[in-house]
Design a protein around this motif. Structure first.
Motif, PDB file in Angstrom:
ATOM      1  N   GLY A 142       1.231   3.648  -3.170  1.00  0.00           N
ATOM      2  CA  GLY A 142       0.818   5.033  -2.949  1.00  0.00           C
ATOM      3  C   GLY A 142       1.852   6.010  -3.497  1.00  0.00           C
ATOM      4  O   GLY A 142       1.502   7.014  -4.136  1.00  0.00           O
ATOM      5  N   ALA A 145      -1.622   7.257   1.368  1.00  0.00           N
ATOM      6  CA  ALA A 145      -2.209   5.980   0.958  1.00  0.00           C
ATOM      7  C   ALA A 145      -2.528   5.117   2.170  1.00  0.00           C
ATOM      8  O   ALA A 145      -3.612   4.522   2.260  1.00  0.00           O
ATOM      9  CB  ALA A 145      -1.249   5.242   0.011  1.00  0.00           C
ATOM     10  N   ILE A 191       0.843  -1.202   0.000  1.00  0.00           N
ATOM     11  CA  ILE A 191       0.000   0.000   0.000  1.00  0.00           C
ATOM     12  C   ILE A 191       0.875   1.248   0.000  1.00  0.00           C
ATOM     13  O   ILE A 191       0.618   2.197  -0.744  1.00  0.00           O
ATOM     14  CB  ILE A 191      -0.941  -0.004   1.223  1.00  0.00           C
ATOM     15  CG1 ILE A 191      -1.869  -1.219   1.174  1.00  0.00           C
ATOM     16  CG2 ILE A 191      -1.758   1.291   1.289  1.00  0.00           C
ATOM     17  CD1 ILE A 191      -2.593  -1.491   2.479  1.00  0.00           C
ATOM     18  N   LEU A 229      -5.311   5.765  -4.288  1.00  0.00           N
ATOM     19  CA  LEU A 229      -4.808   4.378  -4.239  1.00  0.00           C
ATOM     20  C   LEU A 229      -5.229   3.700  -2.938  1.00  0.00           C
ATOM     21  O   LEU A 229      -5.701   2.550  -2.939  1.00  0.00           O
ATOM     22  CB  LEU A 229      -3.283   4.391  -4.382  1.00  0.00           C
ATOM     23  CG  LEU A 229      -2.521   3.054  -4.438  1.00  0.00           C
ATOM     24  CD1 LEU A 229      -2.321   2.422  -3.082  1.00  0.00           C
ATOM     25  CD2 LEU A 229      -3.172   2.056  -5.394  1.00  0.00           C
ATOM     26  N   GLY A 230      -5.061   4.409  -1.810  1.00  0.00           N
ATOM     27  CA  GLY A 230      -5.446   3.845  -0.512  1.00  0.00           C
ATOM     28  C   GLY A 230      -6.923   3.532  -0.445  1.00  0.00           C
ATOM     29  O   GLY A 230      -7.330   2.488   0.084  1.00  0.00           O
ATOM     30  N   GLY A 289      -2.019   9.356  -4.064  1.00  0.00           N
ATOM     31  CA  GLY A 289      -1.802   8.366  -3.008  1.00  0.00           C
ATOM     32  C   GLY A 289      -3.082   8.048  -2.260  1.00  0.00           C
ATOM     33  O   GLY A 289      -3.360   6.883  -1.944  1.00  0.00           O
ATOM     34  N   SER A 290      -3.890   9.082  -1.988  1.00  0.00           N
ATOM     35  CA  SER A 290      -5.164   8.880  -1.283  1.00  0.00           C
ATOM     36  C   SER A 290      -6.110   8.006  -2.101  1.00  0.00           C
ATOM     37  O   SER A 290      -6.788   7.125  -1.559  1.00  0.00           O
ATOM     38  CB  SER A 290      -5.832  10.235  -1.002  1.00  0.00           C
ATOM     39  OG  SER A 290      -5.047  11.001  -0.119  1.00  0.00           O
TER      40      SER A 290
END
Length: 291
Positions: free
Chosen positions: A109, A144, A105, A199-200, A196-197
């Motif tokens: 991210g 992420a 993760i 992706l998380g 990145g957010s």
């Protein structure tokens, strides 16, 4: 002296994966500082080979920068903020999820943040401020992990001074601040944060459905590690009939049952919050995280 060296080595061995990542970030920061002192060059040029450039042609020349930018910080407070947040978030991650999955993760991210930065800048260069430079910082990976936790267990509560705040509220605030930041001076950084957010968020929503979208990336990184592991060519396979069950080893079944129980507990957390767990469930989850 030997005793001190042994103590230092033991402490390094006992660090978890994210504490080692934090140590690398700090080391890179001080290498840049030393280069500034020795070579007498401006601080923002000391680690330029690690930065992610905004142009595709420049990126093609330095492809490693899609990951190395995530270990590069010039400002001490930028480094401090990212490492403090990473420390607290990683404590929850390593207790609740396997280390490899947590690393997936984080690095995905960083990859998503870097790609978002490249794509948005090269598609809409006229919408960016002329002051936007190369990308540095671990924020995309940290975001992420944060948004993953906020999405996976949204109703879990945490304390902020005297207030009890749900994780989904923290996640929403982080995304909102980054969206507002798109109109400020650090546009490139905010685009990477949002990458990145995203992706998380996607990782968590898919994992709740039983899909690990990072499994392919995990296999890829495992192969790279194996290429540099000389022991892989010297493996010896021992067959122990006593522990085999229909072609599988007993420990495989034990691991499967443990993971199944962890999944059930995490599902309970996502629906009813961490406080809904029994004392036995909390203890089981804590011990599983340590392993």
């Amino acid at each position: 002296m030997t005793s001190l060296n042994n103590d230092f080595k033991d402490k390094l061995k006992n660090l978890n994966v994210f504490e080692k990542i934090m140590a690398v970030n700090v080391l890179v920061f001080f290498i840049g500082w030393l280069l500034q002192m020795i070579l007498k060059i401006p601080r923002f040029y000391t680690l330029s080979w690690l930065e992610l450039p905004k142009g595709f042609l420049d990126f093609i020349v330095t492809p490693w920068s899609i990951f190395t930018y995530g270990f590069t910080h010039y400002d001490f407070f930028h480094l401090l903020f990212n490492m403090v947040v990473l420390y607290f978030v990683s404590r929850s991650m390593v207790n609740l999820f396997p280390s490899k999955q947590s690393l997936n993760i984080y690095f995905l991210g960083i990859l998503a943040g870097g790609l978002s930065f490249l794509v948005v800048y090269n598609i809409l260069p006229e919408s960016w401020s002329s002051t936007v430079g190369s990308l540095v910082g671990a924020s995309a990976g940290v975001n992420a992990l944060l948004i993953f936790l906020c999405t996976y267990m949204p109703h879990r509560e945490t304390r902020f001074f005297t207030l009890s705040i749900k994780l989904w509220q923290i996640g929403a605030a982080i995304v909102l601040f980054d969206v507002i930041g798109l109109f400020g001076a650090n546009q490139g950084g905010k685009v990477a944060h949002l990458g990145g957010s995203l992706l998380g968020y996607l990782y968590a929503t898919q994992l709740l459905k039983g899909n690990d979208i990072g499994s392919g990336f995990m296999k890829f990184t495992d192969r790279i590690v194996d290429m540099f592991n000389n022991k892989t060519s010297l493996k010896t396979v021992h067959r122990n009939k006593k522990n085999d069950f229909a072609g599988h080893k007993k420990q495989d079944f034990d691991a499967f049952n443990t993971q199944k129980k962890i999944d059930l507990i995490l599902d309970k957390i996502s629906k009813s919050g961490y406080e809904s767990l029994t004392k036995e469930e909390k203890s089981f989850l804590f011990n599983a995280g340590k392993k």
